[in-house]
Design an enzyme around this catalytic site. Structure first.
Site, PDB file in Angstrom:
ATOM      1  N   GLY A 133      36.430  46.273  40.011  1.00  0.00           N
ATOM      2  CA  GLY A 133      37.533  45.909  40.816  1.00  0.00           C
ATOM      3  C   GLY A 133      38.774  46.853  41.392  1.00  0.00           C
ATOM      4  O   GLY A 133      39.376  46.731  42.847  1.00  0.00           O
ATOM      5  N   GLU A 175      44.632  46.732  36.573  1.00  0.00           N
ATOM      6  CA  GLU A 175      43.894  45.810  36.796  1.00  0.00           C
ATOM      7  C   GLU A 175      44.146  44.953  38.547  1.00  0.00           C
ATOM      8  O   GLU A 175      44.613  45.379  38.806  1.00  0.00           O
ATOM      9  CB  GLU A 175      43.870  44.674  35.679  1.00  0.00           C
ATOM     10  CG  GLU A 175      43.198  43.666  35.727  1.00  0.00           C
ATOM     11  CD  GLU A 175      41.282  43.816  36.076  1.00  0.00           C
ATOM     12  OE1 GLU A 175      40.465  44.777  36.800  1.00  0.00           O
ATOM     13  OE2 GLU A 175      40.878  43.081  34.860  1.00  0.00           O
ATOM     14  N   ASP A 176      42.821  44.630  38.700  1.00  0.00           N
ATOM     15  CA  ASP A 176      42.782  43.583  39.931  1.00  0.00           C
ATOM     16  C   ASP A 176      43.646  42.715  40.068  1.00  0.00           C
ATOM     17  O   ASP A 176      44.262  42.469  40.900  1.00  0.00           O
ATOM     18  CB  ASP A 176      40.982  43.649  40.960  1.00  0.00           C
ATOM     19  CG  ASP A 176      40.574  42.938  39.941  1.00  0.00           C
ATOM     20  OD1 ASP A 176      40.747  42.976  39.227  1.00  0.00           O
ATOM     21  OD2 ASP A 176      39.017  43.069  40.372  1.00  0.00           O
ATOM     22  N   ASP A 190      43.097  36.509  36.520  1.00  0.00           N
ATOM     23  CA  ASP A 190      42.727  35.344  36.558  1.00  0.00           C
ATOM     24  C   ASP A 190      42.598  34.225  35.533  1.00  0.00           C
ATOM     25  O   ASP A 190      44.011  33.223  35.777  1.00  0.00           O
ATOM     26  CB  ASP A 190      41.100  34.499  37.252  1.00  0.00           C
ATOM     27  CG  ASP A 190      40.584  33.746  38.287  1.00  0.00           C
ATOM     28  OD1 ASP A 190      41.440  33.276  38.654  1.00  0.00           O
ATOM     29  OD2 ASP A 190      39.844  33.146  37.788  1.00  0.00           O
ATOM     30  N   THR A 210      39.412  38.147  30.066  1.00  0.00           N
ATOM     31  CA  THR A 210      39.553  39.894  30.923  1.00  0.00           C
ATOM     32  C   THR A 210      40.548  39.962  29.763  1.00  0.00           C
ATOM     33  O   THR A 210      40.470  41.054  28.770  1.00  0.00           O
ATOM     34  CB  THR A 210      38.783  39.723  31.750  1.00  0.00           C
ATOM     35  OG1 THR A 210      38.064  39.559  31.940  1.00  0.00           O
ATOM     36  CG2 THR A 210      38.487  41.356  32.347  1.00  0.00           C
ATOM     37  N   ARG A 223      34.586  44.920  49.095  1.00  0.00           N
ATOM     38  CA  ARG A 223      35.620  45.069  48.143  1.00  0.00           C
ATOM     39  C   ARG A 223      36.116  46.671  48.774  1.00  0.00           C
ATOM     40  O   ARG A 223      37.646  47.318  48.719  1.00  0.00           O
ATOM     41  CB  ARG A 223      34.429  46.444  47.354  1.00  0.00           C
ATOM     42  CG  ARG A 223      33.810  45.417  46.198  1.00  0.00           C
ATOM     43  CD  ARG A 223      33.710  46.298  44.510  1.00  0.00           C
ATOM     44  NE  ARG A 223      32.828  46.063  43.653  1.00  0.00           N
ATOM     45  CZ  ARG A 223      33.559  44.809  42.852  1.00  0.00           C
ATOM     46  NH1 ARG A 223      34.452  44.350  42.720  1.00  0.00           N
ATOM     47  NH2 ARG A 223      32.410  44.591  42.162  1.00  0.00           N
TER      48      ARG A 223
HETATM   49  P1  IMP Z   1      39.826  36.769  34.216  1.00  0.00           P
HETATM   50  O1  IMP Z   1      38.654  36.736  33.185  1.00  0.00           O
HETATM   51  O2  IMP Z   1      38.963  35.047  34.582  1.00  0.00           O
HETATM   52  O3  IMP Z   1      40.778  36.800  34.741  1.00  0.00           O
HETATM   53  O4  IMP Z   1      39.316  37.110  35.619  1.00  0.00           O
HETATM   54  C1  IMP Z   1      38.997  38.652  35.964  1.00  0.00           C
HETATM   55  C2  IMP Z   1      38.099  39.331  36.587  1.00  0.00           C
HETATM   56  O5  IMP Z   1      37.372  37.816  37.401  1.00  0.00           O
HETATM   57  C3  IMP Z   1      38.636  39.947  37.486  1.00  0.00           C
HETATM   58  O6  IMP Z   1      38.993  41.054  37.187  1.00  0.00           O
HETATM   59  C4  IMP Z   1      37.398  39.590  38.506  1.00  0.00           C
HETATM   60  O7  IMP Z   1      36.687  40.948  38.603  1.00  0.00           O
HETATM   61  C5  IMP Z   1      37.003  38.210  38.852  1.00  0.00           C
HETATM   62  N1  IMP Z   1      37.818  37.529  40.056  1.00  0.00           N
HETATM   63  C6  IMP Z   1      38.702  36.625  39.437  1.00  0.00           C
HETATM   64  N2  IMP Z   1      39.358  36.171  40.623  1.00  0.00           N
HETATM   65  C7  IMP Z   1      38.502  36.108  41.561  1.00  0.00           C
HETATM   66  C8  IMP Z   1      38.346  36.863  42.993  1.00  0.00           C
HETATM   67  O8  IMP Z   1      39.133  35.651  44.233  1.00  0.00           O
HETATM   68  N3  IMP Z   1      37.856  37.602  43.696  1.00  0.00           N
HETATM   69  C9  IMP Z   1      37.015  38.326  42.960  1.00  0.00           C
HETATM   70  N4  IMP Z   1      37.217  38.109  41.791  1.00  0.00           N
HETATM   71  C10 IMP Z   1      37.488  37.386  41.025  1.00  0.00           C
END
Ligand code: IMP
Length: 177
Positions: free
Chosen positions: A48, A102-103, A106, A110, A168
């Site tokens: 990402g 990081e992209d 959420d 991660t 992407r």
């Molecule tokens: P976390 O562990 O819930 O913080 O998730 C992080 C990962 O979920 C990011 O690195 C993205 O790959 C994916 N992600 C979370 N939200 C989105 C979104 O709105 N669109 C696309 N990918 C997302």
């Protein structure tokens, strides 16, 4: 184009390219000041963050290095649930000033996992630089030093982020309709 289709879903334009670039430039300038004389090692998380990392680095003007890591999910043998292992971590992190690129953060799970893995390598410092943050979804206590844009709790695509593998390459960020 204000509305696009990726696979089976419709998305509307939510963050245009110019706003993304301005936000990245602002965070890069902060990094240039904060890391002056420290030769940071940027660690960008694939897939990402590839586009964000490229644009961020073009605005970083201090001596620095970049490397790319990936979190790979695999089914552990004989175990239930998925384990995520970090691949591509360069040698020589010990004593370095690491900036994770990081992209999106959420839930933050991660990033928490990444931070724990990297801390075991004993870097001099670690900070987080994320393009996007969904503050309403954050489940863990994270110190996010550099955040280019905060967004509501909605699914987005574009500028490195995918919907089921696609989208992407979009220059702007779109929100699902
Ligand atoms: P976390 O562990 O819930 O913080 O998730 C992080 C990962 O979920 C990011 O690195 C993205 O790959 C994916 N992600 C979370 N939200 C989105 C979104 O709105 N669109 C696309 N990918 C997302």
């Amino acid at each position: 184009m204000d509305t696009i289709t990726v696979k089976d879903k419709q998305f509307r334009l939510s963050i245009p390219e110019a706003r993304i670039q301005a936000a990245i430039q602002r965070e890069a300038e902060r990094i240039n000041k904060d890391y002056e004389g420290r030769e940071p090692l940027f660690l960008a998380v694939l897939n990402g963050a590839f586009m964000f990392a490229a644009d961020l680095m073009r605005n970083v003007s201090i001596p620095s290095e970049i490397s790319f890591v990936k979190l790979a999910s695999y089914e552990g043998m004989g175990t239930t649930g998925k384990v995520k292992s970090l691949i591509g971590l360069p040698e020589g992190i010990r004593g370095r000033h690491v900036v994770i690129v990081e992209d999106i953060v959420d839930t933050g799970l991660t990033m928490l996992h990444l931070l724990e893995t990297l801390r075991a390598q004993e870097p001099a410092s670690i900070s987080v630089c994320t393009l996007l943050l969904k503050p309403e979804k954050l489940q863990v206590d994270l110190d996010i030093k550099y955040c280019a844009l905060e967004i509501p709790n909605e699914f987005i695509v574009g500028y490195g982020l995918d919907y089921d593998g696609q989208g992407r390459n979009l220059r702007d960020i779109y929100t699902v309709v």
